[in-house]
Each structure stands twice: as structure tokens, then as C-alpha cells.
Design an enzyme around this catalytic site. Sequence first.
Site, mmCIF file in Angstrom:
data_model
loop_
_atom_site.group_PDB
_atom_site.id
_atom_site.type_symbol
_atom_site.label_atom_id
_atom_site.label_comp_id
_atom_site.label_asym_id
_atom_site.label_seq_id
_atom_site.Cartn_x
_atom_site.Cartn_y
_atom_site.Cartn_z
ATOM 1 N N LYS A 127 0.846 -1.197 0.000
ATOM 2 C CA LYS A 127 0.000 0.000 0.000
ATOM 3 C C LYS A 127 0.880 1.246 0.000
ATOM 4 O O LYS A 127 1.887 1.308 0.718
ATOM 5 C CB LYS A 127 -0.904 -0.016 1.236
ATOM 6 N N SER A 175 -9.444 1.935 3.109
ATOM 7 C CA SER A 175 -8.621 2.690 2.175
ATOM 8 C C SER A 175 -7.608 1.819 1.425
ATOM 9 O O SER A 175 -6.960 2.279 0.497
ATOM 10 C CB SER A 175 -7.873 3.784 2.944
ATOM 11 N N SER A 180 -9.578 -0.492 7.451
ATOM 12 C CA SER A 180 -9.098 -0.347 6.074
ATOM 13 C C SER A 180 -8.324 -1.529 5.512
ATOM 14 O O SER A 180 -7.923 -1.508 4.353
ATOM 15 C CB SER A 180 -8.245 0.919 5.954
#
Length: 496
Positions: free
Chosen positions: A79, A154, A178
Amino acid sequence: MILHQLTAYEVLNLIRKKKITAYEVMQDIFNRIGKIDNLIKAFLITNQEEALKEAKEIDVKVKNGEVLPPLAGLPVAIKDIIATRGTETTCGSKILKDFVPPYDATVISRLKAAGAIIIGKTNMDEFAMGSSTENSAFGPTHNPWDLKRVPGGSSGGSSAAVAADETFVALGTDTGGSVRQPASFCGMVGLKPTYGRVSRYGLIAYASSLDQIGPITKDVTDSALIMKVISGHDNMDSTSVNLKVPDYLKSCQEGIKDLKVGVPKEYFIEGIDPEVKDVLDKALKVFEKLGAKIEETTLPHTEYSLPTYYLIATAEASSNLARYDGVQYGYRAEYYDDLASMYQNTRSEGFGSEVKRRIMLGTYALSSGYYDAYYLKAQKVRTLIKEDFDKAFSKYDILITPTSPTPAFKLNEKVSDPLTMYLSDIYTIPVNLAGIPAISLNCGYSKSNLPIGLQIIGKHFSEEILIRAAFNFEQNNNVEKRKPEIKPAKFKEAAA
């Protein structure tokens, strides 16, 4: 044998047995990315040349009979909020575009030491603020199960990449759900560790008392494999806890007979999709057949978790994001008259609307005259939420809930209504407030063939029990295991 459809555990075994090479695996993964990612948009940047070079080096070690580290040759996606030395790290934001960290986060160093190969950085909601990956400055990611829907957020890019077989494993971050919510939306396994179990050094902060790094994988075995590598004390992180890291793979092999399971009634109230409730009810029967003792329980302060989270998280974000001012690094506005206007123009142009909203909310909550009424009160309620969990775990080994009240929703469905969007995390947020671990895994599908996630919650540092319970459920759940049908024609239609 289609390499990219295998699990990480399967690939690593084949490399060790010399049935495939790390280079072949890496080529297959990048071929897959090249074929479909222009439409899924899971990756922001890839490291193909360097990754192929590292794969060749692993193959030389295999050929020479050298002792291999545990993840030798495994492609891993990261990420884009986790610092990677020499590779751009943007947090999905214009304000950090072209920022290249001079160091690796601790989790990256540990993955590399274990032989994993970083293949690229994945898309995300800007500064991890969102539940759909629609807040990225570089455009949304699409859910491989239905490209007209969100992958969650996210960590949507990480979850979509794993679901679409563009990587075997990805790291995400979990501030209010997330890792778990996008794992649920994409039918993957997402683990949020206990706060302090995994080092946060090199994780670009959103809300420092809530953020945790966790793996998104295809199955529970892979989650156990990655957790063994990334967990452990780190002197570079003052919140890192010095505890021995268990053998999570070994814990998978134990059964769950006589495990005491609590089902919080507050998670099955009005607002939950009937299909989600139906699938969860069937999942609970699987646990019963395996010998678990299931009872209804209560977490009475659950209804206060959402406002509590958005006061604490935004207050911490207001403080953490003050450093992005155009002076030392990142984006700087082209036009300004003086220092004050440079700050103002840089932050106005560099931050997206959701980040600005949360900064303003947090600044207000911390302002003179409002601190006691909002932030301090939220911290007191946070303690009550934690005490609810403490009380529950005095009686139960684990708690089982839905991960999300609904399956994946459509792109643009909730963008104009932030409050409705925030409700997507209502079942995951309490876990972060309490600092405890939780894992999400697929337990069935909606009538529209969308994955539905089951969440297993444990007390502090009980990842072993979570992984054991999840593994046993995964092995005994009779629901047909499906994969998203990714067809270019469908992608073109969705993209249009």
C-alpha cells in the site's frame, strides 16, 4: 497450472522443490498486471525491472542449494502509505507526488530479509481517509468482482490486486477497518493485528493511536505466513511491544472444539443487509458443527464508536498532516505572494476534499473551548468501548460479527454523502478504538455474486486464536469457492 492463481504458500513450496523458478513466477505476475491493471487500476507504480533481477538472484540460490529465507521469491504488493526506499510513496495524494523515501519501513525491511520481492505500490484513499478508494488523487480502483463497484478502502488497491491475482500477498493499513473492509468486499483474508504487534516505523501516519499494518491474502495460511515475518518488537517504534512472535502456521493445525464464541447483538440490528445476515447465520452454524460454543452477548457502547472514532482520528490527522506545508518535501504551489499564502495555496491545491474535511473537523475538535467537549469526551468513551471488549473476553475466546453491513457498493454511490460512507466501517471501527486484533475472511456470496465477509475479533495479542478459528472455518465452510470472472469486454463496458 496457472501460476498467478496459486496461493503464496503453494508458490513458495514449488520454488523450493525446483518445480518452478522465481523468475517464471515474477514474469507471470507482471504479465497478469500488464493484461488487466489498466482497467482495475490497483497499482500506482510497479518495479518490474528490479523485481525480475531479484527473482533471478533467488533462482541462483535455489540452484546452488543454499538455505532459503521463508518468503524467497514471493511477489508482494505494498500500500502506498508505507515507506519504500528508492520507490515513490505518495499516500494517494497530490501533495506527496514524486516523494521518494530515503529509507524502508520496518515491515519492508523484514519482508526483504525474508526473501520477498516488492513488485509495486498500490492505490488507496488519500492518506488512508476513505472506505472506497475513490478519494485517491490518481483515480479510483475497481472491484474485480464487479468493475462498477468499489473494492473498499482505504486499502482498496491492495485488496483488488490480490483478488485479481496480480499479486499473491499485499500489505495494507487499518485505522478503522481499512484492511478488513476491502478484504470483505473483494473476498480476501484481511488481518488487523493488535496495536503494537507490528511496527509502525515507516508507516506515514493518519491517526497514530489507531493505525496498524496488516496483510491481505488469498487464504488464512498465507496470512499466518506473512504475520510471522512482519510481527515483532522494533526499537524504531516506541509503541512496538516486546513479545515473542508465535508460530502462526502451527496454530492453524489445532481445532476449535470447546472454543467460546460471543455474537454481539448490536452488530445485527436494523441497517444490516438481509443477505449479509443470512450468510453470517449459516457461517455460525459451521462453527457450531466444529464444536464451538456460541452465545449472544452485548457490547453496549457500540453505538458511540462511530462519532468517537471520527473525533479522535480527525484530531490526530489534523496534527499529523500539519507537516505537509510545501517547505521540506512534496508538492509546493506555483503561485504565492508570501510564506503564509504559500502554506495556504500548497495545502489547498495539494489535499483532496476528504482530507481537508477531516483536517478541519480535527482542528475544530482540538481548538480552545471545544477540546473538553469533544476530544476529551471521545477519549473517555473510547475507554468505555475498550472495557466492553474486556468484559466480553472475560467470558469468550472470540467474537464473531459481519465485517461490513453490506457487500461492495457501486462507484459514486456514496461519494456525495460522507456520513453514509462512514457507516461502511461501523463494524470494524470499535476494534481499532480498543487496539485489539481482528481478521476478516469470506464466508459466502450475495445473490449478485458479491463476496460477504465474516469478522473474528480477539483480545489483545490473540492473533494465534484468530488465525486458528479462521483456518478451521475456511477448511470446513461448504460454500463453493469462487473467483471473480475478469473479462476484457466486461472491463471495457465498466470503464465506459
